[in-house]
Design an enzyme around this catalytic site. Structure first.
Site, mmCIF file in Angstrom:
data_model
loop_
_atom_site.group_PDB
_atom_site.id
_atom_site.type_symbol
_atom_site.label_atom_id
_atom_site.label_comp_id
_atom_site.label_asym_id
_atom_site.label_seq_id
_atom_site.Cartn_x
_atom_site.Cartn_y
_atom_site.Cartn_z
ATOM 1 N N GLU A 35 19.948 -22.562 -30.077
ATOM 2 C CA GLU A 35 19.082 -21.380 -30.016
ATOM 3 C C GLU A 35 19.138 -20.753 -28.624
ATOM 4 O O GLU A 35 18.912 -21.440 -27.624
ATOM 5 C CB GLU A 35 17.643 -21.793 -30.332
ATOM 6 C CG GLU A 35 16.587 -20.783 -29.948
ATOM 7 C CD GLU A 35 15.176 -21.363 -29.960
ATOM 8 O OE1 GLU A 35 14.292 -20.746 -29.335
ATOM 9 O OE2 GLU A 35 14.948 -22.412 -30.578
ATOM 10 N N LYS A 124 7.867 -24.993 -36.914
ATOM 11 C CA LYS A 124 7.793 -25.630 -35.602
ATOM 12 C C LYS A 124 6.345 -25.587 -35.133
ATOM 13 O O LYS A 124 5.666 -24.561 -35.241
ATOM 14 C CB LYS A 124 8.726 -24.960 -34.586
ATOM 15 C CG LYS A 124 8.225 -23.654 -33.996
ATOM 16 C CD LYS A 124 9.130 -23.202 -32.844
ATOM 17 C CE LYS A 124 8.497 -22.071 -32.041
ATOM 18 N NZ LYS A 124 9.348 -21.573 -30.964
#
Length: 205
Positions: A35, A124
């Protein structure tokens, strides 16, 4: 490519000219999810370049995705991962419609189910360090068991096992893996520490 358990490398602040070396090292050490947050310098250059170079070896994408327009750019660039810091149904739906894996940021049961209703495949919990493993374990008790939950924020090689024991499928790894400007050998060394902790963890029977 979508694993039930995973570590996501967060390369916040990385420059386009150094991205390839660090991403390559992470992939060599076993990372399959990378990411690059959108508050990194020239992300519109680095992310497409990493997709072209490493898209066959890892799921490359973006973090801190806040706008539908950003999702459209990422989809056009071939990115496969969208990580959000919040629960924005419009962003989640657009990314899912584009065939991308969405890991949506949330902190409460309400936010978690809003993200799932919009189509997010992963959740998350951020910032995990502020809540702790016990909170995540309690949250997991009411979430669909098949939904991977990642701990993000304050996860280290030393405490990763505690989050996995709490039911996390993995974690997003930020400053304890990569800090802007660090050398690639530091990234590689930290990647090995995290991967060793991840691989060696086995839940109690």
């Amino acid at each position: 490519m979508q694993d039930a358990k995973a570590l996501v490398a967060i390369l916040r602040g990385i420059q386009p000219h150094e991205a390839s070396e660090h991403v390559g090292a992470l992939i060599e050490e076993g990372f399959r999810y990378i990411e690059i947050p959108l508050n990194s310098p020239e992300w519109m250059k680095s992310i497409p370049e990493m997709v072209v170079k490493y898209g066959e070896k890892a799921v490359i994408g973006a973090g801190t995705v806040l706008k539908v327009e950003q999702v459209d750019f990422l989809a056009e660039a071939g990115a496969k991962l969208v990580v959000t810091p919040n629960t924005n149904p419009a962003v989640i739906r657009r990314a899912v419609d584009a065939g991308m894996l969405v890991c949506a940021g949330c902190a409460t049961v309400t936010e978690a189910f809003s993200a799932l209703d919009a189509g997010a495949q992963w959740l998350k919990i951020f910032p995990s360090a502020a809540f702790g493993p016990a909170y995540i374990a309690a949250l997991k008790a009411v979430l669909p068991p098949e939904i991977p939950v990642l701990a993000v924020g304050g996860v280290t090689p030393e405490n990763l096992g505690e989050y996995l024991k709490a039911g996390c499928a993995g974690a997003g790894l930020g400053s304890d893996l990569y800090r802007a400007g660090q050398g690639v050998e530091v990234t590689r060394a930290q990647a090995r520490r995290f991967m060793a902790a991840f691989v060696s963890f086995s839940p109690s029977p």
